[in-house]
Scaffold this active site. Structure first.
Site, short mmCIF file in Angstrom:
data_model
loop_
_atom_site.label_atom_id
_atom_site.label_comp_id
_atom_site.label_asym_id
_atom_site.label_seq_id
_atom_site.Cartn_x
_atom_site.Cartn_y
_atom_site.Cartn_z
N GLU A 246 -4.04 7.99 -4.19
CA GLU A 246 -4.49 7.17 -3.05
C GLU A 246 -4.73 8.01 -1.80
O GLU A 246 -5.34 7.53 -0.84
CB GLU A 246 -3.43 6.10 -2.77
N SER B 45 -8.06 0.77 2.86
CA SER B 45 -8.43 0.30 1.52
C SER B 45 -9.64 -0.63 1.62
O SER B 45 -9.96 -1.14 2.70
CB SER B 45 -7.25 -0.47 0.93
N THR C 124 -9.03 0.26 -10.84
CA THR C 124 -8.17 -0.65 -10.05
C THR C 124 -8.19 -1.95 -10.82
O THR C 124 -8.97 -2.10 -11.76
CB THR C 124 -8.76 -0.85 -8.63
N ARG D 268 0.85 -1.19 0.00
CA ARG D 268 0.00 0.00 0.00
C ARG D 268 0.89 1.25 0.00
O ARG D 268 1.95 1.27 0.66
CB ARG D 268 -0.86 -0.03 1.25
N THR E 44 -3.66 -0.94 -7.61
CA THR E 44 -4.43 0.24 -7.99
C THR E 44 -3.58 1.50 -8.05
O THR E 44 -2.53 1.58 -7.40
CB THR E 44 -5.57 0.47 -6.96
O1 DON Z 1 -7.90 0.89 -2.00
C1 DON Z 1 -9.05 1.15 -2.29
O2 DON Z 1 -10.01 0.74 -1.68
C2 DON Z 1 -9.31 1.99 -3.52
N1 DON Z 1 -8.19 2.82 -3.79
C3 DON Z 1 -9.62 1.08 -4.66
C4 DON Z 1 -10.05 1.84 -5.86
C5 DON Z 1 -10.84 1.03 -6.78
O3 DON Z 1 -11.09 -0.14 -6.59
C6 DON Z 1 -11.33 1.73 -7.95
N2 DON Z 1 -12.06 0.79 -8.75
N3 DON Z 1 -12.72 0.57 -9.55
#
Ligand code: DON
Length: 574
Positions: free
Chosen positions: A423, A455, A384, A109, A402
């Site tokens: 993020e 996340s 993602t 992460r 992601t």
């Molecule tokens: O870590 C997370 O929960 C988000 N940054 C994930 C983003 C995501 O899944 C976007 N998707 N379609």
């Protein structure tokens, strides 16, 4: 090293002449023919893009294991799905090593930069600065993906990065033809890309490319080569690092070289629990995913369920999700910064106490469960990517990676080809300010130097008498409900129908906003009426969500299969 030794061995053999080469060639061709003739396969790869899946196959065929294949697939996705994930982002790699059954989550992460300050996100009057967590230098956290690729190679792989990164390097240097998904997403984000930092690389002469356009990313190829040559130092030190610090700071951020040299992946114990005789392993904090999955299933274990798609069952699932997301907002955050009572949250006793207020007939109200902070939802955007792999030895990888929202922060440091993530939006700015996924959270998840944002990514293994299902998906907060629904359906059905699991119609609840969101297809008027009759507000979304990637390996015989969500462009392979 190993490859060099193998090459040397081949070299010695080559003195016996062309005959050997013919034998080896014939063997390779006939093995490939057997594979394509449908012989039972014992390895499988599923990813969101056929070229990335092919990179995984190529590495398995060169003698790599599932961990090598995961490096190849994740790196290839960074090239062919630049809007979803990449070297400028991060993720979680859930691993199972067959030799000793060791299971670990490699936490890659992103981290908040050491000099992060709240004044970057709030104006003098205490109002959130629009866009500060989603665009430009203040949106980007320190990337983790390159460190994960190097860690996987050093700790788990059999092949050197020069081999596993080769497909991605070739795709970046020689280019690939963009598919309709790329063309659509680039069109949707055209003005964002036109005004970003060096983001014109993703466009065709300043405009969103048409399907079939050959996208070349030579700078990204060079960065991947540096990583192949120098490992983590190829990214976190030297010219790539210097360019990243420079670009982020020009774009309003506050990175320092030490943020990059200090970045480390963390090996964490995954969340592991039993549900009706199955063993489930999933992402640990700083992902909320595994805990939310464990809590939801523990609550559901107290009820007789029919099947997903039946309102009586769906009502109970929604109630479980409501409570799991309530706890997410109250308690969950980076465990290195905040004490989170994980053991209690996932315990059966706690599940029983939380489920006590669930009735079969009537929806609860989220605000009756606890405080609901005020605030208006922002528009949302989704991206993602996920990859699932099993090899013939039984090693497994479920990885969700992601850069957060489509095309991340829109910052590509000059000469690197690396698109930086946004993020920082996964932190909680303030309890009344939802993020792009309309998630509200407590201040446990507030921004702090070097902290990892919470996340929803939920790479998971589900093991039962049939075998093991390896799965995961993108979709922000909707990841948890996708994995939950697919897990319940997998465990209910006596046979494995992977294609159906990844295609199932989806619904979602996340405590706030207090409604059940459903995909536009797959839910009849009767279903909606039945849910409304129980008191749920049913909101039909304007599009479907997720892009699930699943593989399955049978307990008996070890046959493997793969499936990719029909919502995406992925092609699962043997
Ligand atoms: O870590 C997370 O929960 C988000 N940054 C994930 C983003 C995501 O899944 C976007 N998707 N379609």
């Amino acid at each position: 090293m190993r490859e060099r030794a193998a090459a040397a061995a081949m070299g010695r053999r080559s003195s016996t002449g062309a005959w050997w080469r013919l034998v080896v060639f014939t063997l390779i061709v006939s093995c490939a023919a057997v594979r394509h003739a449908g012989a039972e396969q014992t390895a499988a790869v599923a990813s969101a893009h056929p070229l990335a899946t092919a990179a995984g196959h190529a590495v398995l065929e060169r003698g790599g294991n599932a961990f090598d294949a995961a490096i190849a697939v994740a790196a290839a996705l960074a090239v062919v799905e630049p809007y979803s994930s990449g070297l400028g982002g991060g993720g979680f790699f859930l691993l199972h090593r067959a030799a000793d059954s060791a299971q670990v989550m490699v936490d890659a992460r992103e981290t908040a930069p050491g000099a992060v300050a709240m004044s970057q996100y709030f104006d003098r009057d205490g109002r959130p600065i629009p866009g500060a967590t989603v665009r430009g230098g203040t949106a980007a956290a320190i990337p983790g993906l390159p460190a994960a690729l190097v860690h996987l190679e050093q700790r788990y792989g059999k092949l050197p990065l020069a081999v596993t990164l080769a497909p991605a390097i070739r795709l970046a240097r020689e280019g690939f033809q963009v598919d309709s998904r790329y063309a659509q997403i680039a069109k949707m984000r055209e003005s964002f890309l036109q005004s970003g930092v060096n983001t014109e690389v993703f466009l065709d002469r300043g405009r969103a490319p048409q399907t079939g356009y050959r996208l070349r990313q030579p700078a990204l190829a060079a960065t991947l080569e540096r990583i192949a040559r120098s490992g983590a130092a190829g990214f976190y030190e030297g010219p790539v690092a210097a360019a990243m610090v420079d670009a982020v700071n020009r774009a309003g951020g506050a990175w320092r070289a030490a943020d990059l040299t200090g970045y480390k992946v963390i090996e964490r114990e995954p969340v592991r629990f039993e549900y009706r005789g199955a063993t489930i392993t999933a992402a640990a904090l700083p992902s909320a995913g595994g805990i939310a999955l464990a809590q939801s299933l523990a609550m559901l274990e107290g009820f007789a369920l029919e099947r997903v798609g039946e309102p009586a069952t769906d009502h109970l699932i929604v109630e479980a999700l409501r409570r799991a997301f309530h706890d997410r907002a109250r308690y969950l955050a980076d465990p290195d910064f905040v004490r989170v009572p994980v053991a209690r949250l996932v315990s059966r006793d706690y599940a029983r106490s939380r489920a006590a207020s669930i009735t079969a007939t009537k929806a609860s109200r989220s605000d009756a469960l606890g405080v609901v902070p005020d605030g208006l939802p922002k528009a949302e955007s989704r991206n993602t990517t996920h990859l699932s792999i099993v090899d013939s030895a039984g090693n497994r990888v479920a990885a969700t990676v992601t850069i957060n929202l489509l095309f991340g922060s829109g910052v590509v440091p000059a000469g690197t080809g690396v698109l930086l993530n946004n993020e920082m939006d996964d932190f909680t700015l303030r309890a009344d300010v939802p993020n792009a996924f309309m998630l509200k959270g407590g201040l446990a998840n507030r921004i702090e130097p070097r902290k990892r944002p919470l996340s929803s990514m939920t790479p998971a293994f589900v093991e039962d008498d049939k075998g093991v299902l390896v799965l995961g998906a993108p979709g922000g907060s909707r990841i948890v409900s996708q994995v939950l629904l697919a897990t319940l359906e997998y465990l209910r059905a006596p046979d494995v129908d992977l294609a159906r699991l990844v295609a199932m119609p989806r619904y979602h609840h996340q405590y706030w906003p207090d409604h059940v969101e459903v995909e536009p297809q797959g839910f009849s008027a009767e279903w909606r009426a039945a849910m409304s009759a129980k008191g749920h507000e049913v909101v039909v979304a304007n599009r479907r969500w997720g892009n699930m990637q699943a593989v399955f390996k049978a307990k008996r015989g070890g046959a493997a299969q793969a499936a990719s969500d029909p919502r995406g462009a992925g092609v699962a392979g043997y």
